[in-house]
Design an enzyme around this catalytic site. Structure first.
Site, short mmCIF file in Angstrom:
data_model
loop_
_atom_site.label_atom_id
_atom_site.label_comp_id
_atom_site.label_asym_id
_atom_site.label_seq_id
_atom_site.Cartn_x
_atom_site.Cartn_y
_atom_site.Cartn_z
N ARG A 167 27.16 92.06 27.18
CA ARG A 167 26.11 93.06 27.34
C ARG A 167 25.58 93.45 25.96
O ARG A 167 26.36 93.60 25.01
CB ARG A 167 26.66 94.32 28.04
CG ARG A 167 26.88 94.17 29.54
CD ARG A 167 25.56 93.97 30.29
NE ARG A 167 25.71 93.83 31.72
CZ ARG A 167 25.74 92.67 32.38
NH1 ARG A 167 25.67 91.53 31.73
NH2 ARG A 167 25.84 92.64 33.69
N GLU A 196 16.23 94.61 27.64
CA GLU A 196 15.95 93.38 28.37
C GLU A 196 14.89 93.69 29.43
O GLU A 196 15.08 94.66 30.17
CB GLU A 196 17.22 92.85 29.04
CG GLU A 196 18.24 92.35 28.04
CD GLU A 196 19.53 91.84 28.68
OE1 GLU A 196 19.58 91.69 29.91
OE2 GLU A 196 20.49 91.61 27.94
N HIS A 215 18.96 86.23 28.99
CA HIS A 215 20.02 86.63 29.93
C HIS A 215 20.12 85.64 31.12
O HIS A 215 19.89 86.02 32.27
CB HIS A 215 19.82 88.07 30.43
CG HIS A 215 21.08 88.68 30.96
ND1 HIS A 215 21.36 90.01 30.88
CD2 HIS A 215 22.15 88.13 31.60
CE1 HIS A 215 22.53 90.26 31.44
NE2 HIS A 215 23.03 89.12 31.89
N ILE A 216 20.50 84.40 30.79
CA ILE A 216 20.56 83.36 31.82
C ILE A 216 22.00 82.92 32.10
O ILE A 216 22.23 81.83 32.61
CB ILE A 216 19.69 82.14 31.46
CG1 ILE A 216 20.05 81.57 30.07
CG2 ILE A 216 18.21 82.49 31.55
CD1 ILE A 216 19.46 80.21 29.79
N GLY A 217 22.97 83.79 31.76
CA GLY A 217 24.39 83.43 31.94
C GLY A 217 24.72 82.89 33.31
O GLY A 217 25.45 81.90 33.45
#
Ligand SMILES: O=C(O)C(=O)CO
Length: 250
Positions: A167, A196, A215-217
């Site tokens: 985060r 974000e 943020h494509i985890g």
């Protein structure tokens, strides 16, 4: 749909009696895989190198022996902050790259399963000082919020590579920008940041030693399908009188 819930005002949700479902435990592999990809992209400067083709840089530097150099994992010390499920999955994947030593820091020492490489539990200070690569996979809470501040970056090796797929709020982002600009650390790879989505003209986007992902985890096909099914189950359970959600937060 998400595993994390730091974007939800839990106090308010509880006060209003709103049920909240979430999708924990199903994105470990996808996030671990992305973390390894981001680490390698950052250390071996993949995005920067790729841009050199279209911006003409390759033609100027063709085969220069020191062009686009970056450090390798072989023999390195990898420090993981927060050795939970995702941290362990990252460590398992990285063990194939000849890492010399794994160290980790967090709340408690872990009893690791046999299939995992050995890893030494160290203080946060030792993690900062001894790691060549620092990977943040801890959960965000009051103890970890802002944990990576200016002092932390000063304590890292000047050659350290900092990776965060947890985060953005774990990091004092201004301090990170300072550390990247001043060469206090070598590079950073971030899948998470503040805010974000990050504004396209944010200072982070201008730093050549910072690799950014939006943020494509968990953005892996089968993972998102499982998350969607779990969310649908949660919704049905939550809406059915007397029903229960499969994974209910509150
Ligand atoms: O689901 C979450 O909480 C995520 O951060 C996915 O990357």
């Amino acid at each position: 749909m998400s595993a994390g819930f730091d974007h939800i005002n839990m106090e308010e949700v509880k006060r209003r009696g709103i049920k909240v479902g979430f999708t924990p435990d199903v994105l470990t592999d996808a996030t671990a895989e992305l973390t390894v990809a981001l680490l390698l992209s950052t250390s071996r400067r993949l995005l920067q190198a790729s841009a050199e083709i279209s911006n003409g840089g390759w033609q100027k530097c063709s085969w220069s022996p020191v062009w686009m150099l970056g450090p390798g994992l072989t023999g390195s010390t990898v420090g993981i902050f927060g050795l939970g499920k995702i941290g362990q999955a990252v460590m398992q994947r990285l063990s194939g790259f000849g890492v010399g030593r794994f160290i980790y820091s967090g709340n408690t020492e872990k009893k690791l399963e046999k299939h995992l490489p050995s890893a030494e539990f160290v203080s946060f200070d030792a993690l900062l000082k001894e790691s060549d690569f620092i990977v943040v996979t801890a959960a965000l809470n009051d103890a970890t919020r802002g944990k990576f501040d200016k002092k932390s970056f000063v304590n890292m090796k000047k050659t350290a590579i900092f990776i965060n797929t947890s985060r953005g709020a774990m990091v004092d982002q201004e301090a990170l920008v300072w550390a990247l600009k001043e060469g206090e650390i070598r590079a950073a790879g971030l899948d998470v940041m503040m805010p974000e989505p990050l504004p396209p003209n944010h200072v982070l986007t201008t730093l050549p030693n910072c690799t950014l992902l939006p943020h494509i985890g968990s953005a892996e096909e089968s993972t998102r399908a499982v998350m969607a099914m779990l969310s649908a189950d949660n919704l049905i359970g939550g809406l059915t009188p007397g029903g229960t959600m499969k994974k209910q937060l509150c």
